[in-house]
Design an enzyme around this catalytic site. Structure first.
Site, mmCIF file in Angstrom:
data_model
loop_
_atom_site.group_PDB
_atom_site.id
_atom_site.type_symbol
_atom_site.label_atom_id
_atom_site.label_comp_id
_atom_site.label_asym_id
_atom_site.label_seq_id
_atom_site.Cartn_x
_atom_site.Cartn_y
_atom_site.Cartn_z
ATOM 1 C CE LYS A 101 -3.245 2.769 2.631
ATOM 2 N NZ LYS A 101 -3.888 3.016 3.941
ATOM 3 C CB ALA A 189 -8.825 7.393 4.990
#
Length: 262
Positions: A101, A189
């Site tokens: 990531k 997020a």
């Protein structure tokens, strides 16, 4: 239908569309228990903060070595392309993991928003070196397309600032990104509760990554299970196809054949 609904990212296939994080838990045991409860098949690890490379210290890898859960090293804490590239090269050398990531933060003080230019630069280099890159970015479909063209395996747009728990604040942007790219879109997020994950999936996202919402819940294990179920429900709802929205009421029963009373 969902039994055969496989998520393909790069060279890997996943049955679960939930990715979980490993940060903010009180200990590795709780991290493990919540991850197992979530039925996620991939867990992110901030290499600069959590040990997965030094076998002489307590190592998160040891807790998961007998499971089918893959590790997704991330570059949290990196502020430019050079740092992220170096980190992932070292991680690959130490662990053999090339599924990553890519996360480069531009504003480290307040919003924790990504630096998309540095992210794009790092993506171009790492993709050429054979890394499978899940790229964390803002909710811009133009940048999402640039990252895809640079070799990203998946796009990870934020739904709200990291750790805010504000939920999906940009529904149209998420849908625009989904329409702009051909690779998977993983909402990342801002998720605060299970219903946020369901909404992301109903918008057409291919998956959701969440950490704080589970790790800092009053009951992390129960929240992990709720996230698991919400992802499945949201995906099923998306595949089923929702009814169109209308400005006025529509009777549930047809008017044809109504009995008349005098």
């Amino acid at each position: 239908m969902l039994e055969n609904d496989i998520l393909q990212i790069g060279n890997k296939n996943f049955k679960s569309r939930l990715i979980v994080g490993s940060g903010k838990y009180p200990d590795f045991k709780t991290t493990y228990d919540a991850t197992i409860a979530s039925e996620a098949e991939m867990i992110t690890v901030a290499v600069r903060r959590v040990n997965i490379t030094n076998p002489n210290e307590e190592n998160l890898l040891d807790y998961f070595k007998h499971t089918n859960i893959s590790f997704l090293p991330n570059s949290a804490g990196c502020v430019n392309a050079k740092e992220a590239i170096t980190l992932f090269r070292l991680t690959k050398e130490a662990t053999g993991i090339d599924f990553i990531k890519l996360e480069i933060i531009g504003d480290t003080q307040k919003t924790l928003y990504p630096d998309v230019i540095e992210t794009l630069n790092a993506c171009e280099v790492l993709a050429k070196e054979g890394f499978n890159i899940l790229a964390y970015t803002n909710d811009d479909p133009v940048m999402a397309k640039k990252l895809e063209n640079a070799g990203a395996s998946a796009i990870m747009p934020l739904a709200a600032p990291i750790g805010s728990g504000l939920g999906i604040q940009n529904r149209y942007n998420i849908a625009f990104i989904k329409a702009a790219v051909k690779i998977p879109v993983i909402v990342d997020a801002g998720v605060g509760c299970a219903s946020d994950s369901a909404i992301a999936m109903e918008l057409g996202a291919d998956g959701v990554l969440t950490n704080t919402a589970i790790a800092q819940a009053k009951n992390p294990i129960l929240m992990a299970q709720a996230m698991r179920d919400a992802i499945k429900a949201g995906r099923a709802s998306y595949l089923a196809g929702r009814i169109p929205k209308k400005p006025y009421a529509t009777a549930s029963s047809p008017n044809d054949g109504l009995l008349e009373f005098n």
